[in-house]
Design a protein around this motif. Structure first.
Motif, mmCIF file in Angstrom:
data_model
loop_
_atom_site.group_PDB
_atom_site.id
_atom_site.type_symbol
_atom_site.label_atom_id
_atom_site.label_comp_id
_atom_site.label_asym_id
_atom_site.label_seq_id
_atom_site.Cartn_x
_atom_site.Cartn_y
_atom_site.Cartn_z
ATOM 1 N N ILE A 140 0.870 -1.177 0.000
ATOM 2 C CA ILE A 140 0.000 0.000 0.000
ATOM 3 C C ILE A 140 0.904 1.223 0.000
ATOM 4 O O ILE A 140 1.679 1.423 0.935
ATOM 5 N N GLY A 141 0.832 2.025 -1.028
ATOM 6 C CA GLY A 141 1.608 3.254 -1.070
ATOM 7 C C GLY A 141 0.787 4.386 -0.466
ATOM 8 O O GLY A 141 -0.362 4.566 -0.823
ATOM 9 N N VAL A 142 1.390 5.105 0.471
ATOM 10 C CA VAL A 142 0.653 6.196 1.105
ATOM 11 C C VAL A 142 1.369 7.517 0.837
ATOM 12 O O VAL A 142 2.567 7.648 1.089
ATOM 13 N N LEU A 143 0.620 8.456 0.288
ATOM 14 C CA LEU A 143 1.167 9.785 0.059
ATOM 15 C C LEU A 143 0.482 10.738 1.026
ATOM 16 O O LEU A 143 -0.685 11.050 0.867
ATOM 17 N N THR A 144 1.212 11.179 2.023
ATOM 18 C CA THR A 144 0.679 12.149 2.966
ATOM 19 C C THR A 144 1.847 12.711 3.759
ATOM 20 O O THR A 144 3.007 12.413 3.487
ATOM 21 N N ALA A 196 3.957 0.424 -5.518
ATOM 22 C CA ALA A 196 2.778 0.021 -4.749
ATOM 23 C C ALA A 196 1.755 -0.641 -5.651
ATOM 24 O O ALA A 196 1.817 -0.524 -6.873
ATOM 25 N N ASP A 197 0.815 -1.374 -5.044
ATOM 26 C CA ASP A 197 -0.293 -1.984 -5.780
ATOM 27 C C ASP A 197 -1.525 -1.104 -5.714
ATOM 28 O O ASP A 197 -2.437 -1.227 -6.513
ATOM 29 N N VAL A 198 -1.550 -0.228 -4.708
ATOM 30 C CA VAL A 198 -2.629 0.738 -4.590
ATOM 31 C C VAL A 198 -2.053 1.953 -3.856
ATOM 32 O O VAL A 198 -1.163 1.814 -3.020
#
Lengths: 395, 75
Positions: A140-144, A196-198
């Protein structure tokens, strides 16, 4: 020299009174840009308000500052409400701010609506373009932002649902100038390096201005072009940003985004075990059915009297043989009758019978003599009688 | 994340199809046993995928223009 001099204190006191008695200065609204902003540890805010030509000092005490609906910072266009008065000790005048709001919000709304309409016309919100969120993403890629509650919430919810989750945080600024470019770049990097996959693009709640990077066209395009599915979770449930419309899935909050991205491992395990159970049940049923068919088969006549059909066939074969025999006998008889008929006819034609009646056959060198001219005097003939032959000489 | 390894979702779909097919009861006994074995194997593989998923919370930081992955420690 005897001057009627006043003290500095008196002067400032005098000026303060002048200010305080001026109706126009008691309740005044001033617009300008914040600079030199300082959030003092006491909770009071100190800043200057400026325009192209001039500046004025401002102070906002803690009890007023607490009621602010946005986080003031350098560069923000604001309208302040308060009174202008003299700070006697410092010999300067400043605005004692009681309330402050962001200026230019109206412009932002117009910009938002215009961009929304433009992108909608381009088809960037079309459901057909939305990608499916993978059921079991490996990463899970998180951009924040690296700090704050958003990333913590996402980690908490994700690990609760699946302790083995793999989260990759790519920190990005989520407000302020340039944040939109950083966010767009981060989405591109995630795609280029397949990190990431999402992707979850997330930010906590804030004013329209705070959320503004997520209303920028560059972010909208980056999300639209992302090959990795994007879940947006920007602001509160009631906030709708352009990013939300373009994203493949909109989550009302960052926690909800984590729920949408990370499957609950217990649910999945239960699902798998249900499948296993169903497999076992249906195979059992199949075997039971096969057993029933088998039992029915072996209780049928051919199995109970296995020799019966064989005997039936023997009988059949015997009948055929009998019929064949009869036919052959018939043919044989016919042939025999024919044969004796032919033999008797042959018998009637036999020259031996003629000889028996007293005739004899004359042969010259094996040739039967039928006419007198066939022989001449001196020829020796063979005369065949019924019982043999004798030689004779023609005279 | 492109991987040659089997996708969980695909495997789950396969599993579901096998279960439905077997439940229809139209297969021969031989085929049923084969499907059953296949289904059980896939379900075990799915379970394994859940268990062996990588556990990691990481942060990507730029270092000399290169992204580096580090363990993320929440403050």
């Amino acid at each position: 020299m005897d001057y009627n001099a006043v003290t500095v204190t008196d002067l400032n006191k005098y000026l303060k009174e002048k200010f305080d008695n001026d109706e126009a200065l008691i309740n005044i609204m001033v617009k300008g840009e914040i600079s030199n902003f300082k959030n003092h540890y006491t909770g009071h805010l100190y800043f200057t308000l400026k325009d192209e030509n001039s500046i004025i000092k401002c102070v906002m005490f803690k009890n007023y500052a607490e009621r602010l609906k946005f986080v003031p910072k350098d560069g923000t266009q604001v309208i302040v409400f308060g009174s202008v008065t003299v700070f006697e000790k410092g010999g300067n005048y400043q605005i004692y701010v009681k309330a402050m709001k962001e200026d230019g919000i109206g412009d932002l709304y117009t910009k938002y609506e215009e961009l929304k309409e433009k992108l909608e016309k381009k088809g960037m919100f079309d459901a057909a373009h939305k990608k499916k969120i993978p059921m079991m993403p490996k990463v899970i890629g998180v951009l924040t932002s690296q700090t704050g509650s958003v990333i913590r919430d996402i980690i908490n919810v994700s690990t609760r649902r699946n302790p083995n989750v793999y989260i990759r945080l790519l920190p990005v600024p989520v407000q302020g100038d340039g944040a939109c470019n950083k966010i767009a770049d981060a989405i591109k990097i995630m795609n280029e390096k397949k990190l990431a996959d999402v992707i979850i693009v997330a930010r906590g709640g804030g004013s329209l201005e705070d959320l503004w990077p997520f209303n920028e066209e560059v972010v909208a395009h980056a999300i639209y072009e992302s090959e990795i599915p994007v879940i947006s979770a920007v602001g509160h449930e009631t906030d709708f940003t352009i990013a939300d419309f373009v994203a493949d899935l909109r989550a009302p909050t960052p926690s909800a985004a984590a729920e949408l991205a990370v499957p609950d491992i217990n649910d999945l395990e239960y699902k798998i075990s249900t499948y296993q159970q169903r497999l076992k049940t249906s195979l059992k049923k199949k075997v039971e059915l096969a057993r029933l068919r088998y039992e029915k088969a072996i209780s049928s006549r051919p199995f109970k009297e296995p020799t019966r059909s064989i005997n039936d066939n023997y009988l059949k074969v015997d009948t055929y043989i009998k019929r064949l025999e009869n036919k052959i006998k018939l043919i044989y008889k016919e042939k025999e009758a024919n044969y004796s008929k032919i033999v008797s006819r042959l018998d009637a034609l036999s020259p031996l019978k003629t000889l028996a009646r007293g005739y004899c056959l004359a042969e010259n060198n094996g040739k039967i003599i039928k006419k007198s001219k066939d022989i001449k005097s001196g020829d020796v003939l063979d005369l065949r009688f019924q019982d043999g032959s004798k030689k004779a000489k023609i005279v | 994340m492109k991987e040659e390894k089997k996708e969980f979702e695909t495997e789950m779909n396969k599993l579901e199809n096998i279960v439905t097919e077997l439940e229809k009861g139209e297969l021969s006994l031989d085929e049923s046993v084969k499907k059953f074995e296949e289904g059980i194997n896939i379900s075990k593989e799915c379970n394994k995928m859940l268990e062996t998923a990588e556990k990691k919370i990481s942060i990507l930081l730029e270092n000399d223009g290169e992204l580096q992955e580090d363990n993320f420690i929440s403050e």
